[in-house]
Motif scaffolding. Sequence first.
Motif, mmCIF file in Angstrom:
data_model
loop_
_atom_site.group_PDB
_atom_site.id
_atom_site.type_symbol
_atom_site.label_atom_id
_atom_site.label_comp_id
_atom_site.label_asym_id
_atom_site.label_seq_id
_atom_site.Cartn_x
_atom_site.Cartn_y
_atom_site.Cartn_z
ATOM 1 N N LEU A 214 20.919 -26.671 -32.211
ATOM 2 C CA LEU A 214 20.974 -25.518 -33.111
ATOM 3 C C LEU A 214 22.015 -25.812 -34.195
ATOM 4 C CD1 LEU A 214 19.798 -22.685 -33.572
ATOM 5 C CD2 LEU A 214 21.764 -21.771 -32.337
ATOM 6 N N LYS A 216 22.646 -26.530 -38.670
ATOM 7 C CA LYS A 216 22.355 -25.855 -39.935
ATOM 8 C C LYS A 216 20.892 -26.016 -40.322
ATOM 9 C CE LYS A 216 23.747 -25.710 -44.793
ATOM 10 N NZ LYS A 216 24.644 -26.295 -45.841
ATOM 11 N N THR A 218 18.296 -26.555 -38.330
ATOM 12 C CA THR A 218 17.428 -25.779 -37.440
ATOM 13 C C THR A 218 17.482 -24.299 -37.775
ATOM 14 O OG1 THR A 218 17.896 -27.390 -35.688
ATOM 15 C CG2 THR A 218 16.836 -25.331 -35.034
ATOM 16 N N LEU A 219 18.674 -23.792 -38.056
ATOM 17 C CA LEU A 219 18.814 -22.376 -38.411
ATOM 18 C C LEU A 219 18.060 -22.055 -39.695
ATOM 19 C CD1 LEU A 219 22.563 -21.688 -37.542
ATOM 20 C CD2 LEU A 219 20.556 -20.640 -36.475
ATOM 21 N N GLU A 220 18.110 -22.968 -40.662
ATOM 22 C CA GLU A 220 17.374 -22.758 -41.917
ATOM 23 C C GLU A 220 15.871 -22.702 -41.646
ATOM 24 O OE1 GLU A 220 18.560 -25.864 -44.532
ATOM 25 O OE2 GLU A 220 20.487 -24.921 -45.071
ATOM 26 N N LEU A 222 14.420 -21.789 -38.795
ATOM 27 C CA LEU A 222 14.136 -20.520 -38.115
ATOM 28 C C LEU A 222 14.125 -19.362 -39.103
ATOM 29 C CD1 LEU A 222 16.258 -20.989 -34.869
ATOM 30 C CD2 LEU A 222 13.776 -20.775 -34.979
ATOM 31 N N ASN A 223 15.053 -19.368 -40.031
ATOM 32 C CA ASN A 223 15.121 -18.285 -41.019
ATOM 33 C C ASN A 223 13.902 -18.278 -41.940
ATOM 34 O OD1 ASN A 223 17.555 -17.077 -40.222
ATOM 35 N ND2 ASN A 223 18.760 -18.626 -41.312
ATOM 36 N N GLN A 382 25.897 -18.182 -28.069
ATOM 37 C CA GLN A 382 24.907 -18.702 -29.014
ATOM 38 C C GLN A 382 24.078 -19.828 -28.393
ATOM 39 O OE1 GLN A 382 26.344 -21.087 -32.362
ATOM 40 N NE2 GLN A 382 25.035 -19.922 -33.757
ATOM 41 N N ASN A 383 22.815 -19.903 -28.803
ATOM 42 C CA ASN A 383 21.888 -20.959 -28.387
ATOM 43 C C ASN A 383 21.640 -20.954 -26.886
ATOM 44 O OD1 ASN A 383 20.090 -23.074 -28.720
ATOM 45 N ND2 ASN A 383 21.696 -24.648 -28.600
ATOM 46 N N LEU A 438 15.678 -23.287 -27.192
ATOM 47 C CA LEU A 438 15.386 -23.754 -28.544
ATOM 48 C C LEU A 438 14.271 -24.799 -28.556
ATOM 49 C CD1 LEU A 438 16.084 -23.747 -31.568
ATOM 50 C CD2 LEU A 438 17.817 -25.497 -31.075
ATOM 51 N N LEU A 482 20.441 -16.304 -31.274
ATOM 52 C CA LEU A 482 20.865 -17.034 -32.465
ATOM 53 C C LEU A 482 22.376 -17.048 -32.629
ATOM 54 C CD1 LEU A 482 18.209 -15.899 -35.102
ATOM 55 C CD2 LEU A 482 18.312 -18.046 -33.826
ATOM 56 N N ASP A 483 23.037 -16.066 -32.034
ATOM 57 C CA ASP A 483 24.493 -16.003 -32.050
ATOM 58 C C ASP A 483 24.932 -15.279 -30.775
ATOM 59 O OD1 ASP A 483 23.574 -13.471 -32.772
ATOM 60 O OD2 ASP A 483 24.246 -13.628 -34.847
#
Length: 590
Positions: A214, A216, A218-220, A222-223, A382-383, A438, A482-483
């Motif tokens: 998880l 940056k 991967t978060l982008e 997911l968003n 998180q994660n 994840l 996610l957090d």
Amino acid sequence: MVITVVFIMRTACMVIITFHSVMGEYLVGRVRDGQFEYPRLNGFLRPQHAQLMCERDKMCGGFTYKGHVGAKDKQEIFFFHLIINFESGRDAWNWVTYRPDARSVVTFSAIPNSTIETWEDKSVKALTNFYDSSDEGIKKCEGLKDKCAGVVLNQKTGEALLLGNLNVDEMVVSDMYQTFVKLNPVETERTLHTGLDGFDSYGKLNRCCTKQELNKETLEKLNKWYPRANDIKRIPCSISKEKFETEYVRKNRAVILKGCSKGWKAQSVWSMEYLLGMDGGNKDWVTDYIIHSEEANDQTIVKRATKGKDILNMLSKNKSFRIYDPIASRSSTLARRDGETDLPTDKLELLDDYEAPQAIPENLLSKCGILTNYKWSVLNTQNTGIPLHTTPILTGTWNTLLKGHKVWAILPMEVEHDPLLCEPICTNERTQDSLSTLSWFMHIIPQLRGRRWYGKEITEFIQNPGETLYLPSRTAHAVLNLDETIAVTENTLGIDALKDLPLYLMNDGHLLPKVFSGEEESQLVNCMTDGAIAEADIEEMDMIIKQVEKQCEQHPAVCEKQGLGRNFLHHNTVQERWGNQQEQTEEVKK
């Protein structure tokens, strides 16, 4: 031809059904989801209406629904092109399947893509054996049994071509061609049909999951995924109980309620430090975390009752954990009655910090005075996440997120979730022994998009702080945090489970873990007949019991081998079966 059939129901009401053409047959059992579906007709319909629709639609091969034969109220009905994957085992005895038994052939205004060359390439056509008409071709096909799957007719020339195999997904719509698919009589012990094939929503899935981080990037990603076009519906928590029951509970629809936690102490006060610091950090919390072995170079997930102060120490060292801790109403209440008031697991005071959302109907277990340990506080780093699973017994759930953000993936109801998990044999060991989901979200979810089970697709969304998810029973779901997140949740028995409850109890199912087993099942039954649920629901459950009894009469070996528990539910009149009679409870004790 018009045929009129009269059903005399045990409730002394008469239902007259008029069928045009020849009447089909109703079978106890279900058609498995995911293959040969015809979702265009799906909906909440009276079975009699659904039968007429199917009889008149040349693309319809039958339908299935959960309930009992002869149901006169609207049911959620799922249509199919072909009735092939038919399940008639004991677990499907609260389902019904209709097939137009007079129809030995289903007609498609289409042609299999793989046969187009046979018609259009003259050199291929010259080597092909054709029949002079569809009738001649169908007659020959029927004589060949499983060696022939159907017939293609060229309506312009009148020529007919026999098909040894047919993939329904290859059908191309055409005004010139018709395809006749042969339907054999339903064989209840047979699930496969030689020669016929079609895309299976459970199949062709790469389940070898790889480890994901998880970060940056991967978060982008997911968003960018969310919100999706099929994002879950969101409604105000102020919706009336009656409307919520009609539109969501009885229709088995997941939904987000907004604003339910406004004014809760839990919403404004709960934090990791507040909760884990209760009683000086000496409360026990059921916690999952990872133990590393340097010598063996591996890791193992353990689940232990862990002191709050020790979990706070993990948090300070950025160690991952997930807490799914029961606010043990049953255990703690019974312990207090016995004078044990200082147990480290007792957190009943947390119940004062929130309340069940007013729109969600009262839990039948609570309404009938049955204490459970099905209320939970949920704390995660998180994660972390929970793999694909369903809630205990027949319960649904509501989940209010107080802090953080969760990604949810919800399968349609009744979907078997085990074939959709990561495959342990080929999945990285570190991925299997991980608190994170994840890898499953990143590897499996993209493959599930667009697939349908009973005409419905997977639902994905991000749950935000202050939002309450309502989830019907028998609905598999997975979660990714996610957090850092804090939530409160409860598993509830609602009217959405009433079609499953009779069979579950007759199969000797328990409402609580066996360690707590007592008289809860007969207590629930007596409570329901005393007014906890509507009379119409009682009558429907009674008809399902009669349906199960009849199956036992027809298949005695099945019931003799497995047993048929809860004798206070069967071989009685409806009044005796559901009546609040002490002798029935005494009989159960014996």
